[in-house]
Enzyme design. Structure first.
Site, PDB file in Angstrom:
ATOM      1  N   ASP A 186       0.703  -1.160  -0.007  1.00  0.00           N
ATOM      2  CA  ASP A 186      -0.082   0.195   0.072  1.00  0.00           C
ATOM      3  C   ASP A 186       0.889   1.117  -0.094  1.00  0.00           C
ATOM      4  O   ASP A 186       2.084   1.119  -0.002  1.00  0.00           O
ATOM      5  CB  ASP A 186      -0.812  -0.050   1.022  1.00  0.00           C
ATOM      6  CG  ASP A 186      -1.779   1.249   1.485  1.00  0.00           C
ATOM      7  OD1 ASP A 186      -2.375   1.669   0.625  1.00  0.00           O
ATOM      8  OD2 ASP A 186      -1.542   1.820   2.501  1.00  0.00           O
ATOM      9  N   ASP A 236      -0.070   5.388   1.022  1.00  0.00           N
ATOM     10  CA  ASP A 236      -0.399   6.075   2.263  1.00  0.00           C
ATOM     11  C   ASP A 236      -0.618   5.403   3.374  1.00  0.00           C
ATOM     12  O   ASP A 236      -1.350   4.564   3.727  1.00  0.00           O
ATOM     13  CB  ASP A 236      -1.699   6.892   2.102  1.00  0.00           C
ATOM     14  CG  ASP A 236      -1.490   8.141   1.349  1.00  0.00           C
ATOM     15  OD1 ASP A 236      -0.360   8.697   1.949  1.00  0.00           O
ATOM     16  OD2 ASP A 236      -2.122   8.714   0.627  1.00  0.00           O
TER      17      ASP A 236
END
Length: 236
Positions: free
Chosen positions: A14, A16
């Site tokens: 991922d 953020d």
């Protein structure tokens, strides 16, 4: 608990909350949008919206259903993340602890035809590329963004696509995530999952079904080997 080392064909990150911290900009963007959508509760949104595509959040919290308006407002929101991230003394978009070391070890594995890592984000490509460049993240050839899938996290589509583009099976991948929605996405794609305690609590990550839970990427070390990656996880 003693460190555990596992081998994978690819790591799916991922963005953020996992590699970069854009919290300052996200808070600023919701404050900007509160000027237009006066009924929104920014504090409540911040506690539940992380890890979900901007279009899905704007549909849910701002009541935007028109496709054209949704696209334009999503672009405006993500531009506001970048512009507001350094306003009023905010810290900007920065690398999270451990990310630099991990990515440094994987730098040469970012390229097709056989990459050993990818980024799978709920952000739009335009914003995501801006964020990683600002933070100094090397850009991998496999970069799955919001507009690349019909259904975003918590559906498995982003991680299924990431594995496919890396030319590996999802069950031979490990996902690093900070949001319960992302853990569920990776788990339902068939990947092993590591939950980072950068934005959510231990209890929330346990409830999401993460296979491993660590503070941040400082608890992880990686080494390219055998056409893939050896991943060592320290859960203490």
């Amino acid at each position: 608990m003693a460190p555990i080392t596992l081998h994978f064909d690819a790591i799916l990150f991922d963005m953020d909350g996992t590699l970069v911290d854009s919290t300052a900009g996200v808070v600023g963007a919701w404050e900007v949008f509160r000027e237009t959508y006066t009924g929104i509760d920014v504090k409540s949104i911040l506690s539940s919206a992380h890890g979900v595509r901007t279009v899905d959040n704007l549909r849910k919290y701002c009541g935007i259903n028109d496709a054209e308006t949704l696209e334009k407002e999503a672009e405006r929101f993500e531009q506001a993340i970048v512009t507001s991230s350094t306003q009023n003394g905010r810290n900007g978009i920065v690398l999270l602890p451990g990310a630099s070391d991990v990515l440094g070890q994987l730098f040469s594995g970012r390229l097709l035809p056989k990459p050993c890592w990818a980024i799978c984000t709920s952000a739009t490509r335009s914003y995501a590329l801006s964020a990683v460049r600002i933070a100094g993240v090397p850009i991998p050839d496999v970069f799955v963004a919001a507009e690349d899938v019909v259904q975003g996290k918590p559906n498995p589509d982003p991680y299924l696509l990431g594995a496919k583009k890396c030319n590996v099976k999802p069950e031979n991948c490990i996902v690093f995530e900070d949001a319960p929605s992302g853990i569920r996405s990776g788990r339902d794609a068939g990947c092993k999952t590591v939950g980072l305690l950068t934005t959510h609590s231990q209890e929330e990550m346990e409830a999401s079904g993460a296979d491993f839970i660590v503070k941040n990427l400082s608890s992880v070390s990686v080494k390219m080997a055998g056409g893939g990656v050896d991943v060592t996880i320290r859960t203490d």
